[in-house]
Each structure stands twice: as structure tokens, then as C-alpha cells.
Design a protein around this motif. Sequence first.
Motif, PDB file in Angstrom:
ATOM      1  N   LEU A 267       4.365   3.039  -9.767  1.00  0.00           N
ATOM      2  CA  LEU A 267       4.553   3.195  -8.324  1.00  0.00           C
ATOM      3  C   LEU A 267       3.174   3.181  -7.689  1.00  0.00           C
ATOM      4  CD1 LEU A 267       7.078   6.187  -8.548  1.00  0.00           C
ATOM      5  CD2 LEU A 267       7.551   3.739  -8.774  1.00  0.00           C
ATOM      6  N   ARG A 268       2.858   2.112  -6.988  1.00  0.00           N
ATOM      7  CA  ARG A 268       1.492   1.914  -6.512  1.00  0.00           C
ATOM      8  C   ARG A 268       1.470   1.738  -4.997  1.00  0.00           C
ATOM      9  NH1 ARG A 268      -2.646  -2.529  -6.815  1.00  0.00           N
ATOM     10  NH2 ARG A 268      -4.566  -1.551  -7.562  1.00  0.00           N
ATOM     11  N   PRO A 269       0.788   2.646  -4.276  1.00  0.00           N
ATOM     12  CA  PRO A 269       0.705   2.499  -2.822  1.00  0.00           C
ATOM     13  C   PRO A 269       0.210   1.112  -2.432  1.00  0.00           C
ATOM     14  CG  PRO A 269      -0.160   4.622  -3.493  1.00  0.00           C
ATOM     15  CD  PRO A 269       0.069   3.848  -4.754  1.00  0.00           C
ATOM     16  N   ALA A 270       0.865   0.527  -1.402  1.00  0.00           N
ATOM     17  CA  ALA A 270       0.544  -0.834  -0.992  1.00  0.00           C
ATOM     18  C   ALA A 270       0.299  -0.896   0.514  1.00  0.00           C
ATOM     19  CB  ALA A 270       1.669  -1.774  -1.400  1.00  0.00           C
ATOM     20  N   GLY A 271      -0.359   0.126   1.056  1.00  0.00           N
ATOM     21  CA  GLY A 271      -0.607   0.170   2.491  1.00  0.00           C
ATOM     22  C   GLY A 271       0.245   1.229   3.157  1.00  0.00           C
ATOM     23  N   ALA A 272       0.042   1.417   4.427  1.00  0.00           N
ATOM     24  CA  ALA A 272       0.734   2.468   5.168  1.00  0.00           C
ATOM     25  C   ALA A 272       2.251   2.287   5.084  1.00  0.00           C
ATOM     26  CB  ALA A 272       0.287   2.450   6.624  1.00  0.00           C
TER      27      ALA A 272
ATOM     28  N   ASP B  51       6.392   6.753   1.085  1.00  0.00           N
ATOM     29  CA  ASP B  51       5.164   7.481   1.406  1.00  0.00           C
ATOM     30  C   ASP B  51       4.775   8.289   0.179  1.00  0.00           C
ATOM     31  OD1 ASP B  51       3.033   8.656   2.617  1.00  0.00           O
ATOM     32  OD2 ASP B  51       4.207  10.075   3.804  1.00  0.00           O
ATOM     33  N   LEU B  52       4.034   7.642  -0.714  1.00  0.00           N
ATOM     34  CA  LEU B  52       3.587   8.278  -1.951  1.00  0.00           C
ATOM     35  C   LEU B  52       2.083   8.098  -2.039  1.00  0.00           C
ATOM     36  CD1 LEU B  52       4.778   9.714  -4.502  1.00  0.00           C
ATOM     37  CD2 LEU B  52       4.695   7.493  -5.630  1.00  0.00           C
ATOM     38  N   ALA B  53       1.359   9.190  -2.097  1.00  0.00           N
ATOM     39  CA  ALA B  53      -0.099   9.119  -1.997  1.00  0.00           C
ATOM     40  C   ALA B  53      -0.745   8.594  -3.268  1.00  0.00           C
ATOM     41  CB  ALA B  53      -0.655  10.507  -1.671  1.00  0.00           C
ATOM     42  N   GLY B  54      -0.204   8.967  -4.437  1.00  0.00           N
ATOM     43  CA  GLY B  54      -0.857   8.622  -5.690  1.00  0.00           C
ATOM     44  C   GLY B  54      -0.283   7.388  -6.360  1.00  0.00           C
TER      45      GLY B  54
END
Length: 221
Positions: A30-35, A57-60
Motif C-alpha cells: 500500500l503505497r501513497p500516490a499523492g493527496a 488516506d494512508l500516511a505510510g
Amino acid sequence: MSWLDPASVPDAGAYLARLVRLDAAALVRLRPAGAGALALWARLPFEVLVTRQVAADLAGDVTVRAADLLRAFDADSAELPVRYDSQWLWPLPPGAGRVVERLPVAEVHRIGAAAATTLREAAAEGVRGRAVGERALREALLDHVPVVVTADDGSRVEVPQRLVQAVVRMGFLGPDPAVGDVRVRTAGGWVGLAGEYGTGWYRPSRGLQVRRTDERSVTSS
């Protein structure tokens, strides 16, 4: 799932369910891809990375077992499953790259179905009258290159059957097998196929084959 937009639960669930059918022990990153966006990444047994973006909305940057996350969805749990970050061993493509060609969705479906038929017939009847192990047949089919694209800059891009199988079996091509297109992308040494619902990426061990040509062309078989 407090971190996942409720509207994206069906999309994420469909991705995970197909992934688990292909590999019950698969990891999902699970990789953040922008806002407000999250990219789901996984590696299929045939050496292709598959990714789908959802609203979240996942920070890590977190890696878990796909089956565990799917069970958490079913239980409507707000907590992430046990993390397996250290077990994610594969590099990712360096961005979305560039589109070098667009293929009709119907043609990609045809190529995928033809390979499945060939595998069934060869497993049942052999090849030229000789029995061949199913695993050897599968690997030979996955390595077959049914599409070759020559981009505007003269680079020659090979799209192997393993990429076709990835986007077909993950349901990335969309609901109508006769409508739309599939984009062939390149990013560094990676080749990608991007459908309506996600992208498959493959990096040949020899890297992209590049050859200068005088015209742009696409061939398929």
C-alpha cells in the motif's frame, strides 16, 4: 477501513480477490500516490507487478498479506493486518513512463484467450505428438511475444504474453471486452500495459530491446 474511502472499497476488494485467486500467499504493498490516493502493488506468480489506484488516506508505505487485508475488508475492520514490509523484495517502475501505443481492448482479450486455448490443447494432446509438462508449456507461452511496438522515437518494445495475462486475469481491461483501448507504456527498462482499472508492469532481464526504424508499426500474433 477508516483510511480507505468507502467508494473505493469495491475496487480494492476486487483487486485483492483476483490477486488471492492467483496466489493465496501474495503480498500487497500500500503505497501513497499523492493527496488522497493510494497505489496497491502486488507481484503475480508469473513475474509481473500489478497496480491499481484507489482513494485513501494512508500516511505510510505498508506491506501486508493480500488474504489478510481481504479478510479485514470482510470484517469491516479499521485496523491494518500484520505488516510484512521486510518481505517486499521487488523494485517498482520509476513512475508512469510514457505511452508508446494504444491497442484495442478486444485484441488484447483475443491474444489472452488464444494463449489459454493453446495451453489446454497442448496439455491434452502434446506438441507435435510429444508430451510436454504443463509447467514448461506455461512458461513458454508466458515468454512468447505476441505484440511488438515501434514507437515514434524508433525504439522497439516487446509486449510478452505474461503482461497480457496479467491485465486480463486481474480484470484491468474494463467491463466491455469490445470497447476501449489498452496503453503500452515504457518506463526505464520496464514495459507496461495499462487498462481502465489498473496496470501490469514487467521488466525483462535483458532490458528493453531497442532498434532504430524508419516507421512506426505495431504487429501482433
